[in-house]
Design a protein around this motif. Structure first.
Motif, mmCIF file in Angstrom:
data_model
loop_
_atom_site.group_PDB
_atom_site.id
_atom_site.type_symbol
_atom_site.label_atom_id
_atom_site.label_comp_id
_atom_site.label_asym_id
_atom_site.label_seq_id
_atom_site.Cartn_x
_atom_site.Cartn_y
_atom_site.Cartn_z
ATOM 1 N N ALA A 1 0.841 -1.208 0.000
ATOM 2 C CA ALA A 1 0.000 0.000 0.000
ATOM 3 C C ALA A 1 0.875 1.257 0.000
ATOM 4 O O ALA A 1 0.598 2.222 -0.702
ATOM 5 N N ALA A 2 1.956 1.206 0.787
ATOM 6 C CA ALA A 2 2.864 2.361 0.870
ATOM 7 C C ALA A 2 3.542 2.618 -0.473
ATOM 8 O O ALA A 2 3.786 3.759 -0.849
ATOM 9 N N ARG A 3 3.823 1.532 -1.201
ATOM 10 C CA ARG A 3 4.436 1.686 -2.523
ATOM 11 C C ARG A 3 3.453 2.378 -3.479
ATOM 12 O O ARG A 3 3.836 3.227 -4.283
ATOM 13 N N ALA A 4 2.180 2.017 -3.353
ATOM 14 C CA ALA A 4 1.141 2.662 -4.180
ATOM 15 C C ALA A 4 1.020 4.141 -3.805
ATOM 16 O O ALA A 4 0.859 5.001 -4.666
ATOM 17 N N MET A 5 1.122 4.415 -2.514
ATOM 18 C CA MET A 5 1.080 5.808 -2.026
ATOM 19 C C MET A 5 2.245 6.598 -2.643
ATOM 20 O O MET A 5 2.072 7.725 -3.116
ATOM 21 N N LYS A 6 3.423 5.979 -2.652
ATOM 22 C CA LYS A 6 4.616 6.629 -3.224
ATOM 23 C C LYS A 6 4.413 6.962 -4.701
ATOM 24 O O LYS A 6 4.812 8.015 -5.165
ATOM 25 N N ALA A 7 3.804 6.010 -5.433
ATOM 26 C CA ALA A 7 3.569 6.212 -6.875
ATOM 27 C C ALA A 7 2.660 7.415 -7.101
ATOM 28 O O ALA A 7 2.885 8.229 -8.010
ATOM 29 N N GLY A 8 1.635 7.548 -6.261
ATOM 30 C CA GLY A 8 0.734 8.694 -6.375
ATOM 31 C C GLY A 8 1.411 9.992 -5.975
ATOM 32 O O GLY A 8 1.233 11.033 -6.605
ATOM 33 N N MET A 9 2.236 9.906 -4.901
ATOM 34 C CA MET A 9 2.913 11.104 -4.388
ATOM 35 C C MET A 9 3.922 11.664 -5.379
ATOM 36 O O MET A 9 4.169 12.863 -5.417
ATOM 37 N N MET B 1 7.107 5.373 5.907
ATOM 38 C CA MET B 1 5.954 5.342 5.000
ATOM 39 C C MET B 1 4.670 5.775 5.705
ATOM 40 O O MET B 1 3.857 6.501 5.146
ATOM 41 N N MET B 2 4.492 5.315 6.930
ATOM 42 C CA MET B 2 3.290 5.688 7.693
ATOM 43 C C MET B 2 3.278 7.188 8.011
ATOM 44 O O MET B 2 2.244 7.832 7.982
ATOM 45 N N MET B 3 4.466 7.722 8.307
ATOM 46 C CA MET B 3 4.570 9.165 8.597
ATOM 47 C C MET B 3 4.247 9.970 7.331
ATOM 48 O O MET B 3 3.549 10.978 7.388
ATOM 49 N N GLU B 4 4.779 9.506 6.203
ATOM 50 C CA GLU B 4 4.494 10.190 4.938
ATOM 51 C C GLU B 4 2.997 10.092 4.647
ATOM 52 O O GLU B 4 2.364 11.054 4.230
ATOM 53 N N GLY B 5 2.451 8.919 4.936
ATOM 54 C CA GLY B 5 1.011 8.698 4.747
ATOM 55 C C GLY B 5 0.157 9.557 5.664
ATOM 56 O O GLY B 5 -1.014 9.806 5.390
ATOM 57 N N ALA B 6 0.748 10.019 6.771
ATOM 58 C CA ALA B 6 0.007 10.881 7.696
ATOM 59 C C ALA B 6 0.167 12.365 7.342
ATOM 60 O O ALA B 6 -0.420 13.230 7.985
ATOM 61 N N ILE C 1 13.769 -2.419 8.183
ATOM 62 C CA ILE C 1 12.384 -2.676 7.751
ATOM 63 C C ILE C 1 11.394 -1.883 8.611
ATOM 64 O O ILE C 1 10.505 -1.208 8.102
ATOM 65 N N GLY C 2 11.593 -1.952 9.946
ATOM 66 C CA GLY C 2 10.706 -1.200 10.847
ATOM 67 C C GLY C 2 10.776 0.287 10.583
ATOM 68 O O GLY C 2 9.753 0.973 10.494
ATOM 69 N N LYS C 3 11.996 0.787 10.443
ATOM 70 C CA LYS C 3 12.189 2.221 10.176
ATOM 71 C C LYS C 3 11.502 2.625 8.874
ATOM 72 O O LYS C 3 10.827 3.651 8.816
ATOM 73 N N ASN C 4 11.676 1.807 7.835
ATOM 74 C CA ASN C 4 11.072 2.134 6.532
ATOM 75 C C ASN C 4 9.555 2.166 6.627
ATOM 76 O O ASN C 4 8.890 3.002 6.007
ATOM 77 N N ASP D 1 4.099 0.258 17.245
ATOM 78 C CA ASP D 1 4.111 -0.106 15.821
ATOM 79 C C ASP D 1 4.059 1.156 14.959
ATOM 80 O O ASP D 1 3.858 2.253 15.477
ATOM 81 N N ALA D 2 4.221 0.953 13.644
ATOM 82 C CA ALA D 2 4.327 2.096 12.718
ATOM 83 C C ALA D 2 3.063 2.951 12.674
ATOM 84 O O ALA D 2 3.134 4.179 12.625
ATOM 85 N N ALA D 3 1.900 2.300 12.712
ATOM 86 C CA ALA D 3 0.642 3.061 12.640
ATOM 87 C C ALA D 3 0.454 3.909 13.890
ATOM 88 O O ALA D 3 0.051 5.073 13.818
ATOM 89 N N SER D 4 0.783 3.325 15.057
ATOM 90 C CA SER D 4 0.678 4.089 16.319
ATOM 91 C C SER D 4 1.668 5.252 16.320
ATOM 92 O O SER D 4 1.370 6.336 16.832
ATOM 93 N N ALA D 5 2.865 5.011 15.744
ATOM 94 C CA ALA D 5 3.890 6.067 15.685
ATOM 95 C C ALA D 5 3.357 7.284 14.938
ATOM 96 O O ALA D 5 3.552 8.431 15.365
ATOM 97 N N ALA D 6 2.644 7.048 13.835
ATOM 98 C CA ALA D 6 2.090 8.151 13.054
ATOM 99 C C ALA D 6 1.038 8.903 13.863
ATOM 100 O O ALA D 6 0.976 10.141 13.839
ATOM 101 N N ASP D 7 0.221 8.164 14.629
ATOM 102 C CA ASP D 7 -0.799 8.813 15.472
ATOM 103 C C ASP D 7 -0.154 9.679 16.553
ATOM 104 O O ASP D 7 -0.593 10.801 16.807
ATOM 105 N N VAL D 8 0.888 9.130 17.190
ATOM 106 C CA VAL D 8 1.583 9.875 18.263
ATOM 107 C C VAL D 8 2.216 11.152 17.676
ATOM 108 O O VAL D 8 2.084 12.245 18.248
#
Length: 211
Positions: free
Chosen positions: A65-73, A110-115, A103-106, A197-204
């Motif tokens: 999904a993040a790769r698809a987000m990148k393509a759109g961005m 992606m989640m931060m960019e998505g936020a 992997i975790g960092k990446n 996790d990555a999703a929680s990181a973006a929320d925080v």
């Protein structure tokens, strides 16, 4: 189904080419770049984040999904810049000194960019001073430090010390995460936040910039 709903749906399915094409179509239809970002792509990434938190999907689906987000961005970013749409904040993210896992960092990047963040990826095996330096150079409001090993997570304390010793002390928040990291460890070293996790990181991160 509107073009924005189609963007959202294809992003969730991880269809990068379709997302890129739909973003082009939306722009041709005169939909604003901000609208495409907020009501198409970010909405899709929010759904991915929520599903990931509930263990309904796993890392591979998030990466697709993040790769698809990148393509759109790729298509959208120049348009966002030219229309003056600002990111919600800037975050510098790196894996701490001695640790080569990314992997975790990446995923967090992606989640931060998505936020809606402007993300500066510092890479792996990064010293605390370097993260602080990058935060200063890029006028970041947040630093994210990641570790996958119990032997390297101790180096997160160096990031805390480097931040304390810099002019950015009190101005920039430090978030930490990674498999062995806990809230208790974050409290112990004096980090501002921990995310499991990555999703929680973006929320925080969002909660910090919205304050």
């Amino acid at each position: 189904m509107s073009v924005l709903e189609q963007i959202q749906e294809n992003l969730i399915k991880g269809k990068a080419n379709e997302v890129a094409e739909l973003v082009e179509n939306a722009l041709k239809e005169g939909i604003s770049p901000a609208d495409i970002l907020n009501n198409g792509m970010l909405r899709g990434m929010n759904i991915i984040g929520a599903r990931f938190k509930k263990n309904e999907i796993y890392v591979p689906e998030v990466l697709i999904a993040a790769r698809a987000m990148k393509a759109g961005m790729k298509i959208l970013r120049p348009k966002l810049v030219s229309t003056g749409v600002e990111p919600i904040g800037t975050i510098v993210i790196g894996t701490v000194k001695g640790d080569l896992h990314d992997i975790g960092k990446n995923l967090v990047c992606m989640m931060m960019e998505g936020a809606g963040f402007n993300v500066i990826d510092a890479g792996i095996n990064i010293e605390g001073e370097k993260l602080v330096e990058l935060a200063k150079e890029n006028n970041a409001s947040l630093i994210g430090a990641s570790a996958l090993l119990t032997t390297t997570m101790i180096n997160m304390k160096d990031v805390v010390e480097a931040l304390k010793a810099s002019p950015l002390n009190q101005k920039v928040k430090l978030m930490i995460g990674g498999a062995p990291v806990t809230q208790a460890f974050a409290d112990e070293i004096g980090a501002d936040a921990y995310a499991p996790d990555a999703a929680s990181a973006a929320d925080v991160a969002k909660s910090f910039v919205q304050k």
